[in-house]
Write a protein that holds these residues in place. Structure first.
Motif, PDB file in Angstrom:
ATOM      1  N   GLU A   4       9.398   7.132 -15.748  1.00 11.62           N
ATOM      2  CA  GLU A   4       8.959   8.402 -15.154  1.00 11.62           C
ATOM      3  C   GLU A   4       7.492   8.326 -14.728  1.00 11.62           C
ATOM      4  OE1 GLU A   4       9.463  12.298 -13.791  1.00 11.62           O
ATOM      5  OE2 GLU A   4      10.977  10.926 -14.536  1.00 11.62           O
ATOM      6  N   LEU A   5       6.649   7.732 -15.569  1.00 13.44           N
ATOM      7  CA  LEU A   5       5.234   7.541 -15.223  1.00 13.44           C
ATOM      8  C   LEU A   5       5.093   6.687 -13.964  1.00 13.44           C
ATOM      9  CD1 LEU A   5       3.119   6.831 -18.432  1.00 13.44           C
ATOM     10  CD2 LEU A   5       2.552   8.407 -16.606  1.00 13.44           C
ATOM     11  N   PHE A   6       5.828   5.574 -13.931  1.00 17.27           N
ATOM     12  CA  PHE A   6       5.758   4.707 -12.761  1.00 17.27           C
ATOM     13  C   PHE A   6       6.183   5.471 -11.514  1.00 17.27           C
ATOM     14  CE2 PHE A   6       7.646   1.894  -9.635  1.00 17.27           C
ATOM     15  CZ  PHE A   6       6.616   0.984  -9.440  1.00 17.27           C
ATOM     16  N   TRP A   7       7.292   6.174 -11.584  1.00 19.70           N
ATOM     17  CA  TRP A   7       7.809   6.890 -10.414  1.00 19.70           C
ATOM     18  C   TRP A   7       6.818   7.945  -9.930  1.00 19.70           C
ATOM     19  CZ3 TRP A   7      10.356   6.675  -6.298  1.00 19.70           C
ATOM     20  CH2 TRP A   7      10.759   7.813  -5.616  1.00 19.70           C
ATOM     21  N   ARG A   8       6.261   8.733 -10.851  1.00 20.01           N
ATOM     22  CA  ARG A   8       5.302   9.786 -10.471  1.00 20.01           C
ATOM     23  C   ARG A   8       4.075   9.176  -9.800  1.00 20.01           C
ATOM     24  NH1 ARG A   8       7.521  14.936 -10.579  1.00 20.01           N
ATOM     25  NH2 ARG A   8       9.172  14.793 -12.122  1.00 20.01           N
ATOM     26  N   PHE A   9       3.541   8.116 -10.365  1.00 26.53           N
ATOM     27  CA  PHE A   9       2.337   7.523  -9.784  1.00 26.53           C
ATOM     28  C   PHE A   9       2.643   6.697  -8.544  1.00 26.53           C
ATOM     29  CE2 PHE A   9       0.427   8.983 -13.645  1.00 26.53           C
ATOM     30  CZ  PHE A   9      -0.812   9.386 -13.194  1.00 26.53           C
ATOM     31  N   PHE A  10       3.865   6.179  -8.444  1.00 20.15           N
ATOM     32  CA  PHE A  10       4.267   5.528  -7.199  1.00 20.15           C
ATOM     33  C   PHE A  10       4.283   6.560  -6.073  1.00 20.15           C
ATOM     34  CE2 PHE A  10       7.464   4.231  -4.087  1.00 20.15           C
ATOM     35  CZ  PHE A  10       6.968   2.984  -3.723  1.00 20.15           C
ATOM     36  N   LEU A  14       1.986   6.634  -2.854  1.00 18.43           N
ATOM     37  CA  LEU A  14       2.671   6.595  -1.567  1.00 18.43           C
ATOM     38  C   LEU A  14       2.195   7.699  -0.629  1.00 18.43           C
ATOM     39  CD1 LEU A  14       4.970   5.153  -0.031  1.00 18.43           C
ATOM     40  CD2 LEU A  14       6.543   6.825  -1.024  1.00 18.43           C
ATOM     41  N   PHE A  15       1.867   8.863  -1.174  1.00 15.62           N
ATOM     42  CA  PHE A  15       1.520  10.011  -0.337  1.00 15.62           C
ATOM     43  C   PHE A  15       0.045  10.382  -0.374  1.00 15.62           C
ATOM     44  CE2 PHE A  15       6.069  10.661  -1.219  1.00 15.62           C
ATOM     45  CZ  PHE A  15       6.521  10.574   0.085  1.00 15.62           C
ATOM     46  N   SER A  16      -0.785   9.536  -0.935  1.00 17.94           N
ATOM     47  CA  SER A  16      -2.220   9.846  -0.970  1.00 17.94           C
ATOM     48  C   SER A  16      -2.935   9.115   0.150  1.00 17.94           C
ATOM     49  CB  SER A  16      -2.813   9.470  -2.326  1.00 17.94           C
ATOM     50  OG  SER A  16      -2.715   8.096  -2.535  1.00 17.94           O
ATOM     51  N   VAL A  83      -0.935   1.828  -7.411  1.00 16.92           N
ATOM     52  CA  VAL A  83      -1.492   0.812  -6.527  1.00 16.92           C
ATOM     53  C   VAL A  83      -0.442   0.156  -5.634  1.00 16.92           C
ATOM     54  CG1 VAL A  83      -2.629  -1.442  -6.533  1.00 16.92           C
ATOM     55  CG2 VAL A  83      -3.430   0.350  -8.056  1.00 16.92           C
ATOM     56  N   ILE A  84       0.740  -0.053  -6.151  1.00 17.62           N
ATOM     57  CA  ILE A  84       1.723  -0.882  -5.442  1.00 17.62           C
ATOM     58  C   ILE A  84       2.108  -0.297  -4.085  1.00 17.62           C
ATOM     59  CG2 ILE A  84       3.816   0.097  -6.493  1.00 17.62           C
ATOM     60  CD1 ILE A  84       3.216  -3.628  -5.942  1.00 17.62           C
ATOM     61  N   ALA A  85       2.239   1.018  -3.987  1.00 18.06           N
ATOM     62  CA  ALA A  85       2.587   1.624  -2.697  1.00 18.06           C
ATOM     63  C   ALA A  85       1.482   1.368  -1.674  1.00 18.06           C
ATOM     64  CB  ALA A  85       2.820   3.126  -2.861  1.00 18.06           C
ATOM     65  N   GLY A  86       0.234   1.479  -2.091  1.00 19.78           N
ATOM     66  CA  GLY A  86      -0.889   1.237  -1.192  1.00 19.78           C
ATOM     67  C   GLY A  86      -0.945  -0.200  -0.707  1.00 19.78           C
ATOM     68  N   VAL A  87      -0.619  -1.127  -1.586  1.00 16.02           N
ATOM     69  CA  VAL A  87      -0.611  -2.539  -1.201  1.00 16.02           C
ATOM     70  C   VAL A  87       0.465  -2.780  -0.147  1.00 16.02           C
ATOM     71  CG1 VAL A  87      -0.114  -4.881  -2.030  1.00 16.02           C
ATOM     72  CG2 VAL A  87      -1.576  -3.365  -3.378  1.00 16.02           C
ATOM     73  N   ILE A  88       1.643  -2.265  -0.387  1.00 20.34           N
ATOM     74  CA  ILE A  88       2.750  -2.449   0.566  1.00 20.34           C
ATOM     75  C   ILE A  88       2.418  -1.785   1.903  1.00 20.34           C
ATOM     76  CG2 ILE A  88       5.163  -1.854   1.042  1.00 20.34           C
ATOM     77  CD1 ILE A  88       5.608  -2.133  -2.044  1.00 20.34           C
ATOM     78  N   ILE A  89       1.931  -0.548   1.840  1.00 19.82           N
ATOM     79  CA  ILE A  89       1.590   0.175   3.073  1.00 19.82           C
ATOM     80  C   ILE A  89       0.472  -0.533   3.828  1.00 19.82           C
ATOM     81  CG2 ILE A  89       0.568   2.323   3.952  1.00 19.82           C
ATOM     82  CD1 ILE A  89       2.148   3.785   1.738  1.00 19.82           C
ATOM     83  N   SER A  90      -0.527  -1.022   3.105  1.00 17.29           N
ATOM     84  CA  SER A  90      -1.643  -1.727   3.757  1.00 17.29           C
ATOM     85  C   SER A  90      -1.167  -2.967   4.501  1.00 17.29           C
ATOM     86  CB  SER A  90      -2.698  -2.131   2.727  1.00 17.29           C
ATOM     87  OG  SER A  90      -3.303  -0.993   2.181  1.00 17.29           O
ATOM     88  N   LEU A  91      -0.290  -3.718   3.888  1.00 17.15           N
ATOM     89  CA  LEU A  91       0.230  -4.911   4.549  1.00 17.15           C
ATOM     90  C   LEU A  91       1.029  -4.544   5.803  1.00 17.15           C
ATOM     91  CD1 LEU A  91       1.326  -7.009   1.438  1.00 17.15           C
ATOM     92  CD2 LEU A  91      -0.625  -7.435   2.960  1.00 17.15           C
ATOM     93  N   LEU A  92       1.844  -3.507   5.714  1.00 19.62           N
ATOM     94  CA  LEU A  92       2.625  -3.072   6.875  1.00 19.62           C
ATOM     95  C   LEU A  92       1.721  -2.531   7.983  1.00 19.62           C
ATOM     96  CD1 LEU A  92       5.623  -1.320   5.073  1.00 19.62           C
ATOM     97  CD2 LEU A  92       5.635  -3.542   6.243  1.00 19.62           C
ATOM     98  N   LEU A  93       0.717  -1.734   7.593  1.00 16.59           N
ATOM     99  CA  LEU A  93      -0.195  -1.170   8.590  1.00 16.59           C
ATOM    100  C   LEU A  93      -1.054  -2.243   9.255  1.00 16.59           C
ATOM    101  CD1 LEU A  93      -1.357   2.165   6.928  1.00 16.59           C
ATOM    102  CD2 LEU A  93       0.132   1.876   8.922  1.00 16.59           C
ATOM    103  N   PHE A  94      -1.465  -3.227   8.500  1.00 14.10           N
ATOM    104  CA  PHE A  94      -2.239  -4.316   9.078  1.00 14.10           C
ATOM    105  C   PHE A  94      -1.454  -4.976  10.209  1.00 14.10           C
ATOM    106  CE2 PHE A  94      -3.240  -8.855   9.303  1.00 14.10           C
ATOM    107  CZ  PHE A  94      -4.575  -8.784   9.669  1.00 14.10           C
ATOM    108  N   ASN A  95      -0.213  -5.285   9.931  1.00 13.97           N
ATOM    109  CA  ASN A  95       0.631  -5.897  10.968  1.00 13.97           C
ATOM    110  C   ASN A  95       0.806  -4.958  12.157  1.00 13.97           C
ATOM    111  OD1 ASN A  95       1.030  -8.339   9.641  1.00 13.97           O
ATOM    112  ND2 ASN A  95       2.763  -7.538   8.478  1.00 13.97           N
TER     113      ASN A  95
END
Length: 185
Positions: A4-10, A14-16, A83-95
């Motif tokens: 639950e903690l992981f999901w909430r912070f994911f 993801l939306f910040s 952090v993980i959502a930001g890392v994934i989004i950053s990689l996608l946005l960079f491309n």
């Protein structure tokens, strides 16, 4: 609880948009208002500690909230989730931006995101100010100046004066304010 903690912070990660101060209202909504994992007072303390410790505010806040809710494993899970959502989004946005560098549409979208981030930062600042001076984050709960914490106002004005007039280093100022607050409160 850890899932639950992981999901909430994911979701928070993801939306910040806009950095550390923009994430504060999202974390507050999740952990104080929706889940009730922390009281408003404890959340304010977590934000204060997160600002004073080295590192990004969003990561520090996630770590401290996770620690409060589920100990060391909670701190680790909440931090990774944020952090993980930001890392994934950053990689996608960079491309994406590499292939659309000259697009006016992309530029316009970025302007909208900047404006939204400024609003979230202003909201976080107002929340911190209200909590500090009135111990509530809602204007509607302020019944008058009798709720004003004069000690907090004095520390704020004194800190601001020392910072502007004598250009005291912010870390030294935080230490002095903390010691003064210890004796005043």
């Amino acid at each position: 609880m850890l899932l639950e903690l992981f999901w909430r912070f994911f979701k928070i990660g993801l939306f910040s948009f806009g950095g550390g101060y923009a994430i504060i209202p999202l974390i507050q909504a999740e952990v104080v208002e929706q889940q009730g994992w922390l009281t408003q007072k404890v959340f304010t303390d977590v934000i204060t500690i997160s600002q004073m410790t080295p590192g990004p505010l969003a990561i520090n806040t996630s770590t401290f909230v996770g620690m409060q809710v589920a100990g060391i494993s909670g701190a680790l899970v909440a931090t990774i989730g944020a952090v993980i959502a930001g890392v994934i989004i950053s990689l996608l946005l960079f491309n994406f931006f590499q292939s659309h560098q000259e697009s006016k549409v992309v530029s316009t979208i970025l302007q909208g995101l900047k404006a939204s981030s400024a609003g979230l930062i202003a909201s976080a600042a107002l929340t911190i100010i209200l909590l500090t001076f009135f111990t509530t984050s809602e204007f509607s709960q302020i019944t008058g100046l009798s709720m004003l914490d004069i000690r907090a106002v004095i520390i704020f004005i004194g800190s601001w004066f020392l910072l502007k007039r004598f250009e005291i280093h912010p870390i030294l100022l935080l230490c002095l304010a903390g010691v003064f607050g210890f004796f005043v409160y």
